[in-house]
Design an enzyme around this catalytic site. Sequence first.
Site, PDB file in Angstrom:
ATOM      1  N   ARG A 316      34.825  35.423  44.942  1.00  0.00           N
ATOM      2  CA  ARG A 316      34.339  36.760  45.289  1.00  0.00           C
ATOM      3  C   ARG A 316      33.041  36.732  46.098  1.00  0.00           C
ATOM      4  NH1 ARG A 316      35.155  41.121  41.728  1.00  0.00           N
ATOM      5  NH2 ARG A 316      35.475  39.555  40.132  1.00  0.00           N
ATOM      6  N   ARG A 356      41.715  47.456  42.321  1.00  0.00           N
ATOM      7  CA  ARG A 356      40.637  47.125  41.388  1.00  0.00           C
ATOM      8  C   ARG A 356      40.087  48.354  40.660  1.00  0.00           C
ATOM      9  NH1 ARG A 356      36.311  45.254  42.255  1.00  0.00           N
ATOM     10  NH2 ARG A 356      36.203  43.809  40.506  1.00  0.00           N
ATOM     11  N   TYR A 360      40.477  47.909  36.821  1.00  0.00           N
ATOM     12  CA  TYR A 360      39.250  47.518  36.097  1.00  0.00           C
ATOM     13  C   TYR A 360      38.216  48.630  36.022  1.00  0.00           C
ATOM     14  CZ  TYR A 360      41.134  43.105  37.977  1.00  0.00           C
ATOM     15  OH  TYR A 360      41.947  42.079  38.362  1.00  0.00           O
ATOM     16  N   CYS A 387      51.795  58.111  44.293  1.00  0.00           N
ATOM     17  CA  CYS A 387      52.211  59.085  43.290  1.00  0.00           C
ATOM     18  C   CYS A 387      51.711  58.677  41.924  1.00  0.00           C
ATOM     19  CB  CYS A 387      53.723  59.221  43.287  1.00  0.00           C
ATOM     20  SG  CYS A 387      54.225  60.219  44.663  1.00  0.00           S
TER      21      CYS A 387
END
Length: 480
Positions: A316, A356, A360, A387
Amino acid sequence: MASALSDVPSGLVAPDDVNGLVPQLWPESAHRDAAGRLVVGGLDAATLAARFGTPLYVVDEDEARGRARRTRLAFESAAAAAGTDVTVYYAGKAFLSGAVVRWVTEEGLAVDVCTGGELAVALGAGVDPARIGFHGNNKSLAEIDAAVAAGVGAIVIDSEIEIERVAAAAARAGRRQRVRLRVNSGVHASTHEFLATAHEDQKFGVSLDRAAELGARIRGHESLEFLGLHCHIGSQIFEAPGFAESASRLLAAHAELSAAAPVPELNLGGGFGIAYTAADSPQPIEDIARGILDAVVAGCRERGLPVPKLAFEPGRSIIGPAGVTLYTVGTIKAVPIDGGERRYVSVDGGMSDNARTALYEAQYSARLASRTSAAAPALSRVVGKHCESGDIVVDAEYLPADTGPGDLLAVPATGAYCWSLSSNYNHVPRPPVVAVREGSARVIVRGETIDDLLARDLGLEPTAIDTAATGDAATEGTPA
Ligand code: LLP
């Protein structure tokens, strides 16, 4: 616009300048041009959107390279001060493509993969197999065979059962395979807190109290070479103490194993955090590197051990801040809710290109990218086109009150775990990934078309539907 909402994330405050770019969130190249457009890698958002369409993943090559280099240098200098050396692996799960692999390896990083698919990308991009580490808590026999046959530099053994599997695969191939043993140190960290227990309730690795026994078992196999222990304590961690605690726990097992024969290495995984919003302030990587190395040196000194060669696996922190996603605004709604109203800004992507937020409850930030605005900041929620009510891109952000259909929005810090977690939910094709650098743009992963998606469905009749007309117009990033 009413904004007396009770669920505003702590730390989110109305900015003095709703057009301002908070430096820690954006690639260093990001700025606004004279027309007020966001520029990344020398290209403005409107030009990028016109050429490649939206949604669009934009990756700033210099930012990714710079972060890879800076991380390597931070760990190399901390390791040199401790009298050892270090290998920094790029954790490909964050975002893996041929171009990115070339950037990070050119900047001196090795590559960490965790499936046969990731291994194929690394090999396809020309990585020296000896510079590849192979992970996974449930590697298939075919994946183990492929990794051994490729000659990967290390396989990380994740369970007792895998010792025999890797040993047998190496013996069959007539190789001596270098391996690490992943242990669970009982330390789990996120952001600035860590939890230290005797055993952590998760699927990875073996418990620390079995490390010496299983290390000895590995050493009993002619076809295996034991490099040392591995541990990864979590992700999006802002400070060194969790790593330091885990390292000192690992060194107890490392010492036990060293009593029988030297243990050359210690791999402390990845997990260094980045800023997603103005409220986030991770420690600089240099400080984290020094903090971890200090703990390793102290632990080794205490036990009379030589400082092992170290390895780290950031994903990351290398690629996350290099990425920006561009979207086009479609609709705006003000929805009355208790205590005020929520302003919903709908964009043309969503949880299929960034899972994400839904997965999370991750927080992101956003800025108007195609222009600046003199309008007041309005608390907004940026949502996608799927949806699903949980299809949220940015849970809460102040955007100009006049943000409207046709405006481009940019969401920073989307380089990691966005493309790699993307899906085709609702048969939405994945956007292209475009690398930008010094004013030029290059598609590094082409976008999907609806035809790509239909091609794998064997139950469809040839249809009169013009799929080109149901999707977006072909662009340089997504040719028809
Ligand atoms: N090494 C190992 C063994 C790992 O399991 C991971 C991440 C890394 C290195 C790289 O961690 P990083 O430096 O990127 O934090 N999808 C989640 C993150 C999952 C991380 C899984 N393992 C997210 O989007 O936050």
